[in-house]
Design a protein around this motif. Structure first.
Motif, PDB file in Angstrom:
ATOM      1  N   LYS A  35      42.208  52.243  30.247  1.00  0.00           N
ATOM      2  CA  LYS A  35      41.163  51.449  29.608  1.00  0.00           C
ATOM      3  C   LYS A  35      41.609  50.004  29.359  1.00  0.00           C
ATOM      4  CE  LYS A  35      42.207  53.010  24.865  1.00  0.00           C
ATOM      5  NZ  LYS A  35      41.634  53.686  23.686  1.00  0.00           N
ATOM      6  N   TYR A  36      42.892  49.723  29.593  1.00  0.00           N
ATOM      7  CA  TYR A  36      43.391  48.346  29.468  1.00  0.00           C
ATOM      8  C   TYR A  36      43.656  47.705  30.827  1.00  0.00           C
ATOM      9  CZ  TYR A  36      43.854  49.568  24.590  1.00  0.00           C
ATOM     10  OH  TYR A  36      43.586  49.983  23.311  1.00  0.00           O
ATOM     11  N   GLY A  37      43.163  48.349  31.899  1.00  0.00           N
ATOM     12  CA  GLY A  37      43.292  47.766  33.227  1.00  0.00           C
ATOM     13  C   GLY A  37      44.568  48.124  33.941  1.00  0.00           C
ATOM     14  N   HIS A  41      47.762  56.998  36.571  1.00  0.00           N
ATOM     15  CA  HIS A  41      48.196  58.126  37.393  1.00  0.00           C
ATOM     16  C   HIS A  41      48.942  57.614  38.622  1.00  0.00           C
ATOM     17  CE1 HIS A  41      45.740  60.819  34.954  1.00  0.00           C
ATOM     18  NE2 HIS A  41      44.714  59.983  35.120  1.00  0.00           N
ATOM     19  N   GLY A  42      50.082  58.232  38.907  1.00  0.00           N
ATOM     20  CA  GLY A  42      50.851  57.880  40.094  1.00  0.00           C
ATOM     21  C   GLY A  42      51.655  56.590  39.909  1.00  0.00           C
ATOM     22  N   GLU A  43      52.525  56.311  40.882  1.00  0.00           N
ATOM     23  CA  GLU A  43      53.341  55.102  40.826  1.00  0.00           C
ATOM     24  C   GLU A  43      52.542  53.884  41.297  1.00  0.00           C
ATOM     25  OE1 GLU A  43      57.159  55.300  42.612  1.00  0.00           O
ATOM     26  OE2 GLU A  43      57.716  57.206  41.670  1.00  0.00           O
ATOM     27  N   PHE A  44      52.880  52.728  40.769  1.00  0.00           N
ATOM     28  CA  PHE A  44      52.213  51.491  41.182  1.00  0.00           C
ATOM     29  C   PHE A  44      53.102  50.309  40.804  1.00  0.00           C
ATOM     30  CE2 PHE A  44      51.128  52.025  36.775  1.00  0.00           C
ATOM     31  CZ  PHE A  44      51.061  50.735  36.265  1.00  0.00           C
ATOM     32  N   ASP A  45      52.781  49.155  41.376  1.00  0.00           N
ATOM     33  CA  ASP A  45      53.508  47.920  41.065  1.00  0.00           C
ATOM     34  C   ASP A  45      52.766  47.169  39.964  1.00  0.00           C
ATOM     35  OD1 ASP A  45      55.623  48.152  42.913  1.00  0.00           O
ATOM     36  OD2 ASP A  45      54.273  47.578  44.540  1.00  0.00           O
ATOM     37  N   LEU A  46      53.393  47.058  38.793  1.00  0.00           N
ATOM     38  CA  LEU A  46      52.754  46.388  37.660  1.00  0.00           C
ATOM     39  C   LEU A  46      52.432  44.928  37.973  1.00  0.00           C
ATOM     40  CD1 LEU A  46      51.857  46.474  34.693  1.00  0.00           C
ATOM     41  CD2 LEU A  46      54.209  45.900  34.051  1.00  0.00           C
ATOM     42  N   ILE A  47      53.259  44.315  38.788  1.00  0.00           N
ATOM     43  CA  ILE A  47      53.092  42.892  39.083  1.00  0.00           C
ATOM     44  C   ILE A  47      51.746  42.603  39.746  1.00  0.00           C
ATOM     45  CG2 ILE A  47      54.082  42.782  41.410  1.00  0.00           C
ATOM     46  CD1 ILE A  47      55.086  40.463  38.539  1.00  0.00           C
ATOM     47  N   THR A  48      51.144  43.628  40.378  1.00  0.00           N
ATOM     48  CA  THR A  48      49.874  43.410  41.086  1.00  0.00           C
ATOM     49  C   THR A  48      48.691  43.218  40.138  1.00  0.00           C
ATOM     50  OG1 THR A  48      49.470  45.791  41.254  1.00  0.00           O
ATOM     51  CG2 THR A  48      50.661  44.745  43.078  1.00  0.00           C
ATOM     52  N   VAL A  49      48.813  43.658  38.882  1.00  0.00           N
ATOM     53  CA  VAL A  49      47.698  43.502  37.949  1.00  0.00           C
ATOM     54  C   VAL A  49      47.903  42.313  37.000  1.00  0.00           C
ATOM     55  CG1 VAL A  49      47.154  45.957  38.032  1.00  0.00           C
ATOM     56  CG2 VAL A  49      48.673  45.104  36.236  1.00  0.00           C
ATOM     57  N   GLU A  53      49.472  33.094  37.772  1.00  0.00           N
ATOM     58  CA  GLU A  53      50.172  31.990  37.109  1.00  0.00           C
ATOM     59  C   GLU A  53      51.327  32.459  36.233  1.00  0.00           C
ATOM     60  OE1 GLU A  53      47.001  32.648  37.019  1.00  0.00           O
ATOM     61  OE2 GLU A  53      45.768  30.877  37.432  1.00  0.00           O
ATOM     62  N   ASP A  54      51.321  33.745  35.828  1.00  0.00           N
ATOM     63  CA  ASP A  54      52.346  34.253  34.910  1.00  0.00           C
ATOM     64  C   ASP A  54      53.500  34.950  35.626  1.00  0.00           C
ATOM     65  OD1 ASP A  54      50.631  33.380  32.929  1.00  0.00           O
ATOM     66  OD2 ASP A  54      49.763  35.362  32.573  1.00  0.00           O
ATOM     67  N   LYS A  55      53.330  35.261  36.902  1.00  0.00           N
ATOM     68  CA  LYS A  55      54.303  36.107  37.603  1.00  0.00           C
ATOM     69  C   LYS A  55      55.691  35.484  37.701  1.00  0.00           C
ATOM     70  CE  LYS A  55      50.883  38.548  40.418  1.00  0.00           C
ATOM     71  NZ  LYS A  55      50.364  38.826  41.787  1.00  0.00           N
ATOM     72  N   ARG A  78      49.297  37.843  31.141  1.00  0.00           N
ATOM     73  CA  ARG A  78      47.902  38.244  31.221  1.00  0.00           C
ATOM     74  C   ARG A  78      47.710  39.256  32.340  1.00  0.00           C
ATOM     75  NH1 ARG A  78      46.020  32.166  31.901  1.00  0.00           N
ATOM     76  NH2 ARG A  78      48.050  32.253  32.930  1.00  0.00           N
ATOM     77  N   ILE A  79      46.856  40.246  32.104  1.00  0.00           N
ATOM     78  CA  ILE A  79      46.520  41.207  33.150  1.00  0.00           C
ATOM     79  C   ILE A  79      45.020  41.169  33.408  1.00  0.00           C
ATOM     80  CG2 ILE A  79      48.464  42.728  32.603  1.00  0.00           C
ATOM     81  CD1 ILE A  79      46.426  44.593  31.223  1.00  0.00           C
ATOM     82  N   HIS A  80      44.649  41.607  34.612  1.00  0.00           N
ATOM     83  CA  HIS A  80      43.230  41.702  34.968  1.00  0.00           C
ATOM     84  C   HIS A  80      42.642  42.931  34.277  1.00  0.00           C
ATOM     85  CE1 HIS A  80      43.927  38.599  37.924  1.00  0.00           C
ATOM     86  NE2 HIS A  80      44.914  39.301  38.430  1.00  0.00           N
ATOM     87  N   HIS A  81      41.625  42.721  33.492  1.00  0.00           N
ATOM     88  CA  HIS A  81      41.034  43.775  32.675  1.00  0.00           C
ATOM     89  C   HIS A  81      39.570  43.932  33.081  1.00  0.00           C
ATOM     90  CE1 HIS A  81      39.260  45.519  28.955  1.00  0.00           C
ATOM     91  NE2 HIS A  81      40.431  46.110  28.857  1.00  0.00           N
ATOM     92  N   PRO A  82      39.018  45.162  33.022  1.00  0.00           N
ATOM     93  CA  PRO A  82      37.601  45.338  33.400  1.00  0.00           C
ATOM     94  C   PRO A  82      36.658  44.389  32.658  1.00  0.00           C
ATOM     95  CG  PRO A  82      38.660  47.476  33.109  1.00  0.00           C
ATOM     96  CD  PRO A  82      39.674  46.443  32.695  1.00  0.00           C
ATOM     97  N   ALA A  83      37.016  44.041  31.412  1.00  0.00           N
ATOM     98  CA  ALA A  83      36.145  43.151  30.637  1.00  0.00           C
ATOM     99  C   ALA A  83      36.583  41.691  30.718  1.00  0.00           C
ATOM    100  CB  ALA A  83      36.145  43.600  29.176  1.00  0.00           C
ATOM    101  N   GLY A  84      37.561  41.396  31.566  1.00  0.00           N
ATOM    102  CA  GLY A  84      38.068  40.028  31.693  1.00  0.00           C
ATOM    103  C   GLY A  84      39.581  40.010  31.686  1.00  0.00           C
ATOM    104  N   VAL A  85      40.150  38.936  31.211  1.00  0.00           N
ATOM    105  CA  VAL A  85      41.599  38.803  31.155  1.00  0.00           C
ATOM    106  C   VAL A  85      42.102  39.242  29.787  1.00  0.00           C
ATOM    107  CG1 VAL A  85      43.527  37.172  31.220  1.00  0.00           C
ATOM    108  CG2 VAL A  85      41.661  36.966  32.864  1.00  0.00           C
TER     109      VAL A  85
END
Length: 334
Positions: A35-37, A41-49, A53-55, A78-85
């Motif tokens: 719910k926070y974007g 489930h499963g493995e993923f790269d956090l850097i993709t979300v 500009e922050d990476k 900042r992360i990409h969130h369904p309701a915005g940043v």
């Protein structure tokens, strides 16, 4: 609430485990992450979300923590969130194997309202800065007029006592003018845009603007070393270098060097002048100390502090002045 996961479901805190071999690879998260974007489930790269500009800054900050074998590091991004940043605070905890490699890594993430508060505070600060700048500008104009009238009146005064009073009035007006100019410089601290800049270019410009161009410069700093700063950093360098023509009048050269350390690096600015007496080494950074206006090194220390840079004078009295600027790793790029 009977379980830890119940707490996670109710609160804005996300738990995740990182792959020790690739710290941005997430192997497991708490169920409330979705719910926070953040995938739950499963493995993923956090850097993709994370916002583009922050990476760079946060990857460098985490890398510096590992290099320094720190147990924990706090990051904000900042992360990409369904309701915005959405702004995130990331408290990453690390353990290490005997050979120095990362053994385990995990993070607690929580949503942050601080950047919104900062933005609102920033708006208030900008409004105040605009008002104070206008008032200061008007005051300087009035002081310039007063000093002009005092100078015109000087030839009309013949009484020795009045001449003495006149001199004191003129001196007081000059001191007020100096302090107003000081507040103008102090107000700029932390207000300008940050960018990656080559350190050697900044030092070369600062040497010229500080009136030191007549002296030969021995510069051993690598040309591709960059530092993440704003324009006030160069102003701090100028204030440090101005001490050479003003106080080290017998200096014959300037030496610039950089020493890499576990926590970042040290910029060294040295001359072969008369040095600074031992009893004055700590006081030179105090407001009002010295034979000049008393603002230079005080302002330099304050300006450098914005970037997390510490300053000390470690020269040998009678032989040289040596200023060491301790720079944190996260604002250096080799």
């Amino acid at each position: 609430m009977n379980t830890i996961d119940d707490l996670y479901q109710k609160g804005p805190v996300i738990a995740l485990l990182r792959n020790p071999a690739d710290l941005w690879r997430i192997t497991s998260t708490s169920e409330n992450a979705e719910k926070y974007g953040i995938p739950s489930h499963g493995e993923f790269d956090l850097i993709t979300v994370i916002q583009e500009e922050d990476k760079d800054l946060i990857t460098r900050k985490l890398g510096a923590a590992v290099m320094q074998k720190r147990d924990e590091v706090t990051m904000r991004y900042r992360i990409h969130h369904p309701a915005g940043v959405q702004w995130i605070e990331d408290q990453c905890c690390l353990t290490y194997n005997p050979n120095g490699s990362v053994e385990s890594a995990g993070s607690l993430l929580w949503t942050s309202t601080l950047p919104l508060e900062w933005r609102l505070l920033g708006k208030g600060a900008n409004a105040w800065n605009m008002v104070s700048s206008k008032i200061r500008h008007d005051m300087l104009n009035q002081l310039t007029a007063i000093l002009g009238y005092l100078e015109l009146s000087q030839d009309l005064i013949t009484d020795p006592m009045l001449e003495d009073f006149f001199g004191k009035e003129q001196n007081a007006a000059e001191r007020i003018r100096e302090k107003l100019i000081f507040t103008r410089e102090y107000q700029k601290i932390g207000q300008l845009e940050f960018e990656w800049t080559k350190l050697t270019h900044l030092l070369t410009e600062a040497i010229g603007e500080a009136g030191c161009s007549r002296l030969p410069v021995q510069n051993t700093i690598q040309q591709n070393l960059k530092i993440f700063i704003d324009k006030t950093f160069k102003q701090a360098l100028i204030k440090i270098l101005e001490n050479i023509p003003n106080h080290a009048t017998n200096a014959t050269e300037i030496q610039l060097s950089f020493l890499k350390t576990e926590t970042g690096g040290i910029i060294i600015i040295e001359d072969d002048g008369i040095g600074i007496p031992t009893e004055q080494k700590k006081r030179i950074f105090e407001l009002g100390f010295g034979s000049g206006d008393g603002f230079g090194l005080f302002l330099a220390e304050q300006e450098l502090g914005v970037f997390g840079i510490g300053i000390s004078e470690t020269g040998i009295p009678g032989k040289c002045s040596r200023f060491e600027l301790a720079v944190p790793a996260e604002i250096l790029k080799f």
